[in-house]
Design a protein around this motif. Structure first.
Motif, PDB file in Angstrom:
ATOM      1  N   UNK A   1       0.850  -1.194   0.000  1.00 12.50           N
ATOM      2  CA  UNK A   1       0.000   0.000   0.000  1.00 12.50           C
ATOM      3  C   UNK A   1       0.888   1.247   0.000  1.00 12.50           C
ATOM      4  N   UNK A   2       1.656   1.412  -1.084  1.00 12.76           N
ATOM      5  CA  UNK A   2       2.662   2.479  -1.117  1.00 12.76           C
ATOM      6  C   UNK A   2       2.036   3.869  -1.229  1.00 12.76           C
ATOM      7  N   UNK A   3       0.759   3.918  -1.693  1.00 13.71           N
ATOM      8  CA  UNK A   3       0.165   5.222  -1.987  1.00 13.71           C
ATOM      9  C   UNK A   3      -0.677   5.777  -0.842  1.00 13.71           C
ATOM     10  N   UNK A   4      -0.569   5.199   0.348  1.00 12.18           N
ATOM     11  CA  UNK A   4      -1.362   5.737   1.465  1.00 12.18           C
ATOM     12  C   UNK A   4      -0.783   7.073   1.912  1.00 12.18           C
TER      13      UNK A   4
ATOM     14  N   UNK B   1      -2.161   5.997   6.744  1.00 15.67           N
ATOM     15  CA  UNK B   1      -1.250   5.002   7.324  1.00 15.67           C
ATOM     16  C   UNK B   1      -1.352   5.013   8.854  1.00 15.67           C
ATOM     17  N   UNK B   2      -1.463   6.209   9.424  1.00  9.53           N
ATOM     18  CA  UNK B   2      -1.473   6.246  10.888  1.00  9.53           C
ATOM     19  C   UNK B   2      -2.815   5.722  11.431  1.00  9.53           C
ATOM     20  N   UNK B   3      -3.919   5.980  10.719  1.00  7.13           N
ATOM     21  CA  UNK B   3      -5.198   5.428  11.198  1.00  7.13           C
ATOM     22  C   UNK B   3      -5.204   3.904  11.031  1.00  7.13           C
ATOM     23  N   UNK B   4      -4.707   3.439   9.894  1.00  9.36           N
ATOM     24  CA  UNK B   4      -4.633   1.982   9.694  1.00  9.36           C
ATOM     25  C   UNK B   4      -3.816   1.332  10.819  1.00  9.36           C
ATOM     26  N   UNK B   5      -2.684   1.946  11.160  1.00 12.17           N
ATOM     27  CA  UNK B   5      -1.828   1.337  12.180  1.00 12.17           C
ATOM     28  C   UNK B   5      -2.466   1.418  13.566  1.00 12.17           C
ATOM     29  N   UNK B   6      -3.174   2.524  13.803  1.00 15.18           N
ATOM     30  CA  UNK B   6      -3.894   2.664  15.079  1.00 15.18           C
ATOM     31  C   UNK B   6      -4.937   1.548  15.214  1.00 15.18           C
ATOM     32  N   UNK B   7      -5.708   1.334  14.141  1.00  9.38           N
ATOM     33  CA  UNK B   7      -6.758   0.313  14.193  1.00  9.38           C
ATOM     34  C   UNK B   7      -6.124  -1.081  14.263  1.00  9.38           C
ATOM     35  N   UNK B   8      -4.986  -1.249  13.604  1.00 15.19           N
ATOM     36  CA  UNK B   8      -4.306  -2.555  13.688  1.00 15.19           C
ATOM     37  C   UNK B   8      -3.911  -2.861  15.140  1.00 15.19           C
TER      38      UNK B   8
END
Ligand SMILES: Cc1cc2nc3c(=O)[nH]c(=O)nc-3n(C[C@H](O)[C@H](O)[C@H](O)COP(=O)(O)OP(=O)(O)OC[C@H]3O[C@@H](n4cnc5c(N)ncnc54)[C@H](O)[C@@H]3O)c2cc1C
Length: 407
Positions: free
Chosen positions: A7-10, A15-22
């Protein structure tokens, strides 16, 4: 994240929301889902159960999937974020992901109504549910056609009858309503009688703490056991007319929009569930030593892993494409006049992701060998969770038939 994150184009925010939810999925949902899986349905919803804690922590995080009013993101940005978030939640625990997603339904409809009283009475912080299935109306309640002879309307189990400035609801919804046994609010999809018989459906927002609402016994089931389900009974429950957020004349269109969102959400969630199974199998295959070698060196195991990887990537790609199109074309979030989402694509995503998650979880279990069947390893639970998804929110067969009508 996935072993190689392409997902290079985030954007940095995505990216930070995805990582927070992860992190939430890993630290809160995984352990909670595994613990709840071993509890009885009564224990899952008991006060003090970790399930309430999961909802509270999710709410504190302030990330939403459906109830997104006030967000300054464009529809396209919302769609991208939604796919990232639902995948991570499904990766954490599919049943809990559904519980968190279904919970937002009443708040989302209140926001769509733009009625400030409804928005205040049905906030996203209250646990909600989407109540459509009835004991005698499962698959046929998902019929989006405007045919007045729809069987759903012949003998409904639940009717909202107009009485002056109120609707009076009597009857019941089936045990399958997600969060039904604990929800404080409902988006009630019901037959409506405006004085001319129950001639159409409509959607009412209902406070489930109202007088006349009772619950059946929480449902015991095979998979997604962390997702609480149970019957809701209505005994002359009075609801103001203003709570009719989708009136009868708009019901077929409202149902279609609902199914479009729900199927896109299911598509993302079960990409996550499939990815979880694939990742567990990959890790196990690299570690399990049998006959003096790690099992990943065997071509049969490698090929299986590649097939799992390929299916997850394909399901994800379809989900993102579909959710993007449908969000950008949703008239309820500002799409230009004349645009409308395409429910058949959303159904294609739901069917693909759920079928993928079941196949991948089943292959993952095979790679675990005997250990896969053991309660000591998480993979048998994933397979049960994935199995439920083939029926959840409409059986894949019935959804496919509805989609086929649009081809
Ligand atoms: C985990 C889970 C979560 C759920 N969450 C919710 C929720 O939040 N809210 C809610 O209201 N409901 C929910 N449901 C209910 C779900 O939508 C229904 O179970 C589903 O629509 C099927 O209805 P049914 O179980 O009554 O099966 P039936 O309708 O009785 O179907 C039984 C079988 O007959 C087949 N069949 C039925 N009609 C046709 C037809 N016309 N053509 C071909 N085949 C047909 C079906 O494919 C199925 O194999 C959930 C279900 C599950 C399993």
């Amino acid at each position: 994240m996935t072993p190689q994150d392409i997902d290079f184009d985030l954007s940095e925010e995505e990216r930070s929301i995805r990582d927070l939810v992860h992190r939430f999925a890993e630290e809160v949902m995984r352990p909670a889902g595994q613990a709840l899986d071993r509890r009885s349905a009564e224990e899952v919803i008991a006060r003090g159960s970790i399930l309430w804690d999961v909802h509270k922590k999710w709410n504190d995080l302030g990330v939403h999937m459906f109830a997104t009013e006030g967000s300054d993101l464009t529809p396209a940005q919302l769609a991208r974020l939604n796919c990232l978030v639902t995948e991570e939640l499904g990766w954490g625990d599919a049943g809990l992901a559904i519980s968190l997603g279904a919970s937002e339904f009443p708040a989302m409809l209140a926001q769509t109504s733009q009625n400030p009283d409804l928005i205040a009475a049905f906030p996203v912080s209250k646990i909600g549910c989407w109540a459509i299935t009835e004991p005698d109306h499962g698959s046929n309640s998902l019929d989006m056609s405007a045919d007045p002879k729809r069987p759903y309307l012949q003998k409904p189990n639940c009717v909202a009858r107009r009485d002056g400035d109120f609707y009076v609801i009597s009857g019941q919804k089936a045990a399958w309503v997600s969060n039904g046994s604990m929800a404080e609010t409902a988006a009630l999809y019901t037959a409506v009688d405006n004085g001319d018989g129950a001639t159409n459906g409509g959607v009412l927002l209902v406070d489930l703490t109202s007088r006349g609402v009772t619950r059946g016994r929480p449902l015991e089931k095979l998979g997604q056991r962390a997702l609480p389900q149970g019957e809701i009974f209505f005994d002359d429950v009075r609801v103001p007319l203003t709570h009719m957020v989708i009136p009868p004349e708009m019901y077929p269109m409202g149902l279609e929009l609902t199914l479009t969102s729900a199927n896109g959400f299911m598509g993302g969630t079960f990409v996550g569930c499939a990815r979880a199974a694939y990742e567990m199998a990959l890790e196990y295959a690299k570690q399990r030593v049998q006959g003096g070698v790690t099992i990943i060196i065997h071509q049969a195991v490698k090929l299986k892993l590649f097939e799992m990887f390929r299916k997850v990537e394909a399901a994800r790609a379809l989900n993102r494409r579909v959710v993007l199109y449908n969000t950008v074309h949703n008239p309820l979030i500002g799409a230009p006049e004349g645009s409308f989402p395409a429910v058949q694509f959303a159904i294609a995503s739901k069917v693909t992701s759920t079928q993928t998650s079941f196949e991948v979880a089943s292959d993952a279990l095979q790679i675990f060998g005997g250990n896969g069947l053991s309660y000591e390893y998480p993979i048998e639970k994933l397979m049960r969770d994935a199995r439920a998804s083939l029926i959840e929110d409409g059986t894949n067969e019935v959804l496919a038939l509805h989609a086929a009508d649009r081809l």
